[in-house]
Design an enzyme around this catalytic site. Structure first.
Site, PDB file in Angstrom:
ATOM      1  N   ARG A   1       0.828  -1.215   0.000  1.00  0.00           N
ATOM      2  CA  ARG A   1       0.000   0.000   0.000  1.00  0.00           C
ATOM      3  C   ARG A   1       0.863   1.266   0.000  1.00  0.00           C
ATOM      4  O   ARG A   1       2.041   1.213  -0.304  1.00  0.00           O
ATOM      5  CB  ARG A   1      -0.974   0.031   1.184  1.00  0.00           C
ATOM      6  CG  ARG A   1      -1.802  -1.242   1.362  1.00  0.00           C
ATOM      7  CD  ARG A   1      -2.618  -1.594   0.151  1.00  0.00           C
ATOM      8  NE  ARG A   1      -3.610  -2.622   0.453  1.00  0.00           N
ATOM      9  CZ  ARG A   1      -4.048  -3.507  -0.449  1.00  0.00           C
ATOM     10  NH1 ARG A   1      -3.598  -3.516  -1.686  1.00  0.00           N
ATOM     11  NH2 ARG A   1      -4.964  -4.388  -0.108  1.00  0.00           N
TER      12      ARG A   1
ATOM     13  N   ASN B   1      -0.432  -2.726  -7.529  1.00  0.00           N
ATOM     14  CA  ASN B   1      -1.838  -2.282  -7.613  1.00  0.00           C
ATOM     15  C   ASN B   1      -2.150  -1.240  -6.545  1.00  0.00           C
ATOM     16  O   ASN B   1      -3.089  -1.387  -5.765  1.00  0.00           O
ATOM     17  CB  ASN B   1      -2.815  -3.468  -7.538  1.00  0.00           C
ATOM     18  CG  ASN B   1      -2.782  -4.179  -6.194  1.00  0.00           C
ATOM     19  OD1 ASN B   1      -1.745  -4.190  -5.513  1.00  0.00           O
ATOM     20  ND2 ASN B   1      -3.892  -4.763  -5.781  1.00  0.00           N
TER      21      ASN B   1
ATOM     22  N   LYS C   1       3.520  -7.582 -13.511  1.00  0.00           N
ATOM     23  CA  LYS C   1       2.336  -8.232 -12.958  1.00  0.00           C
ATOM     24  C   LYS C   1       1.167  -8.107 -13.920  1.00  0.00           C
ATOM     25  O   LYS C   1       0.844  -7.012 -14.391  1.00  0.00           O
ATOM     26  CB  LYS C   1       1.985  -7.580 -11.611  1.00  0.00           C
ATOM     27  CG  LYS C   1       0.733  -8.120 -10.945  1.00  0.00           C
ATOM     28  CD  LYS C   1       0.909  -9.532 -10.403  1.00  0.00           C
ATOM     29  CE  LYS C   1      -0.399 -10.150  -9.954  1.00  0.00           C
ATOM     30  NZ  LYS C   1      -0.700  -9.940  -8.559  1.00  0.00           N
TER      31      LYS C   1
ATOM     32  N   HIS D   1      -0.583 -16.968  -5.860  1.00  0.00           N
ATOM     33  CA  HIS D   1      -1.584 -17.390  -4.865  1.00  0.00           C
ATOM     34  C   HIS D   1      -2.518 -18.488  -5.374  1.00  0.00           C
ATOM     35  O   HIS D   1      -3.728 -18.295  -5.473  1.00  0.00           O
ATOM     36  CB  HIS D   1      -2.401 -16.201  -4.335  1.00  0.00           C
ATOM     37  CG  HIS D   1      -2.782 -15.157  -5.360  1.00  0.00           C
ATOM     38  ND1 HIS D   1      -3.459 -15.460  -6.514  1.00  0.00           N
ATOM     39  CD2 HIS D   1      -2.562 -13.826  -5.403  1.00  0.00           C
ATOM     40  CE1 HIS D   1      -3.649 -14.348  -7.206  1.00  0.00           C
ATOM     41  NE2 HIS D   1      -3.113 -13.334  -6.550  1.00  0.00           N
TER      42      HIS D   1
ATOM     43  N   LEU E   1      -9.094 -12.749  -2.927  1.00  0.00           N
ATOM     44  CA  LEU E   1      -9.170 -13.255  -4.305  1.00  0.00           C
ATOM     45  C   LEU E   1      -7.812 -13.802  -4.729  1.00  0.00           C
ATOM     46  O   LEU E   1      -6.818 -13.138  -4.474  1.00  0.00           O
ATOM     47  CB  LEU E   1      -9.618 -12.144  -5.250  1.00  0.00           C
ATOM     48  CG  LEU E   1     -11.107 -11.808  -5.137  1.00  0.00           C
ATOM     49  CD1 LEU E   1     -11.439 -10.505  -5.831  1.00  0.00           C
ATOM     50  CD2 LEU E   1     -11.970 -12.945  -5.700  1.00  0.00           C
TER      51      LEU E   1
ATOM     52  N   ALA F   1     -11.639  -7.422  -1.011  1.00  0.00           N
ATOM     53  CA  ALA F   1     -10.898  -8.688  -1.004  1.00  0.00           C
ATOM     54  C   ALA F   1      -9.500  -8.471  -0.465  1.00  0.00           C
ATOM     55  O   ALA F   1      -8.787  -7.572  -0.907  1.00  0.00           O
ATOM     56  CB  ALA F   1     -10.823  -9.230  -2.423  1.00  0.00           C
TER      57      ALA F   1
HETATM   58  O1  DOR Z   1      -7.379 -10.729  -1.928  1.00  0.00           O
HETATM   59  C1  DOR Z   1      -6.702 -10.008  -2.642  1.00  0.00           C
HETATM   60  N1  DOR Z   1      -6.345  -8.756  -2.266  1.00  0.00           N
HETATM   61  N2  DOR Z   1      -6.340 -10.466  -3.841  1.00  0.00           N
HETATM   62  C2  DOR Z   1      -5.718  -9.691  -4.726  1.00  0.00           C
HETATM   63  O2  DOR Z   1      -5.450 -10.152  -5.801  1.00  0.00           O
HETATM   64  C3  DOR Z   1      -5.447  -8.277  -4.428  1.00  0.00           C
HETATM   65  C4  DOR Z   1      -5.396  -8.013  -3.001  1.00  0.00           C
HETATM   66  C5  DOR Z   1      -5.458  -6.535  -2.643  1.00  0.00           C
HETATM   67  O3  DOR Z   1      -4.743  -5.757  -3.266  1.00  0.00           O
HETATM   68  O4  DOR Z   1      -6.197  -6.181  -1.729  1.00  0.00           O
HETATM   69 ZN    ZN Z   2      -1.879 -10.063  -4.353  1.00  0.00          ZN
END
Ligand code: DOR
Ligand code: ZN
Length: 349
Positions: free
Chosen positions: A17, A41, A99, A174, A217, A260
């Site tokens: 983050r 991300n 990625k 994962h 996820l 997620a």
């Molecule tokens: O559970 C997840 N959280 N899977 C992901 O692919 C991204 C991640 C997130 O950035 O929160």
């Molecule tokens: Zn991830």
């Protein structure tokens, strides 16, 4: 029970983050891990060399002064990614890997790849450079059952991809299914396995009501898949290595939108070792945590070691996020409220 000393592990899949969350959580990884592959991300994804350098700088600034932790940075692929950015970024060691998020597959992935074929030129270049491609392997078609999305991705997208680019270095991230476990081994890929997918099956999301604490996820699948993952992780096989996918979301957001992600970095090592102990495979833990990853990525092993001690370890319900001495939020860690039976006691230089 005996204590264990292993070479310092690395986390081959991590979300750090930005801003205040980054500053509060980085210590959970930097204390006991040598390196981590940092996912791109962020809210505005890391799609250029310039953004990557600036993100890496903010990570370095969040580390304590004497830290030897090394973040390995990644570029977020989009349909607009250009070859030169990849070549220049990889050759200058700005990007360690790229990625691939299929568009809208998960958190902050709306700018991800809409059509994998659009990236064939990029994969060609990566194959030549020896640059690793890290894949979130799920299809996004809403018609496909969410529990089948990894399997369908493997058959419909990944399989043709590796046939077209047989020398491309690929990590399926994962993994959550026995199908993925088999596919990775049969096709010489690498795969990360998270602590949570080794502990929970899909029931966890529905235990005591709808429970977003266990929503990530790819979602956890049926029990037979969890068993296959535990067998793979503890097998010692070189293709399987540690990647936490630790993905913190502030409580207020998680509770509100059920985003997620499971935040496991405060307990990752203790969580994994519990699995290895239960599987009678403590002797394989160092391979999974500290050797298989560097071997796959052609990197040296870490030189420091960590000491793991069988000791009761109460995991707090929440980790506080603090800004200017004030609590501004909290994040639920994986195993929050449980008592684990191992503890990382320290680093041996
Ligand atoms: O559970 C997840 N959280 N899977 C992901 O692919 C991204 C991640 C997130 O950035 O929160
Ligand atoms: Zn991830």
């Amino acid at each position: 029970m005996k204590e264990l000393t292993i070479l310092k592990p690395d986390d081959w899949h991590l979300h750090l983050r930005e801003g205040i969350v980054l500053k509060n959580i980085i210590r959970f990884t930097s204390e006991f891990f040598g390196r981590a592959i940092v996912m791109p991300n962020t809210k505005k994804p890391i799609t250029t060399i310039k953004e990557c350098i600036s993100y890496k700088k903010s990570i370095s600034e969040a580390l304590s002064i004497n830290s030897t932790f090394e973040p390995l940075m990644t570029i977020y692929l989009t349909d607009e990614t250009v070859k030169n950015e990849i070549i220049e970024g990889f050759n200058n060691k700005v990007f360690f890997a790229a990625k691939l998020y299929p568009a809208n597959v998960t958190t902050n992935s709306s700018q991800g790849v809409k059509k994998i074929e659009n990236l064939h030129e990029i994969f060609e270049v990566m194959q030549e450079l020896g640059m690793p491609l890290l894949i979130h392997g799920e299809v996004t078609d809403p018609e496909v059952d969410i529990f089948d999305r990894e399997e369908v991705f493997i058959d419909k997208e990944l399989s043709p991809l590796i046939q077209k680019f047989p020398k491309l270095k690929i990590v399926l991230e994962h993994i959550t299914t026995s199908h993925a476990v088999d596919f990775v081994q049969e096709n010489n890929l690498g795969a990360t396995i998270t602590p949570h997918h080794l502990h929970i099956n899909r029931n966890a999301m529905f235990f005591g009501g709808l429970n977003s604490d266990f929503y990530c996820l790819p979602v956890a699948k049926r029990e037979n898949n969890r068993i296959a993952l535990r067998k793979a992780a503890t097998s010692g096989k070189e293709c399987f290595f540690l990647g936490t996918d630790s993905a913190p979301h502030l409580r207020q957001w998680k509770a509100f939108c059920g985003c997620a992600g499971i935040f496991n970095s405060p307990v990752a090592i203790e969580s994994y070792i519990k699995v290895f102990e239960e599987e009678n495979a403590l002797n394989q833990f160092e391979k999974f945590a500290s050797l298989n990853g560097p071997n796959f990525y052609n990197l040296p092993f870490n030189t420091e070691k960590i000491r793991l001690v069988p000791k009761l370890n109460e995991i707090p319900e929440f980790i506080q996020v603090i800004e200017k001495n004030k609590v501004v939020g909290q994040i639920k860690p994986f195993h929050g409220g449980e008592t684990l039976t191992w503890r990382v006691e320290g680093v041996i230089k």
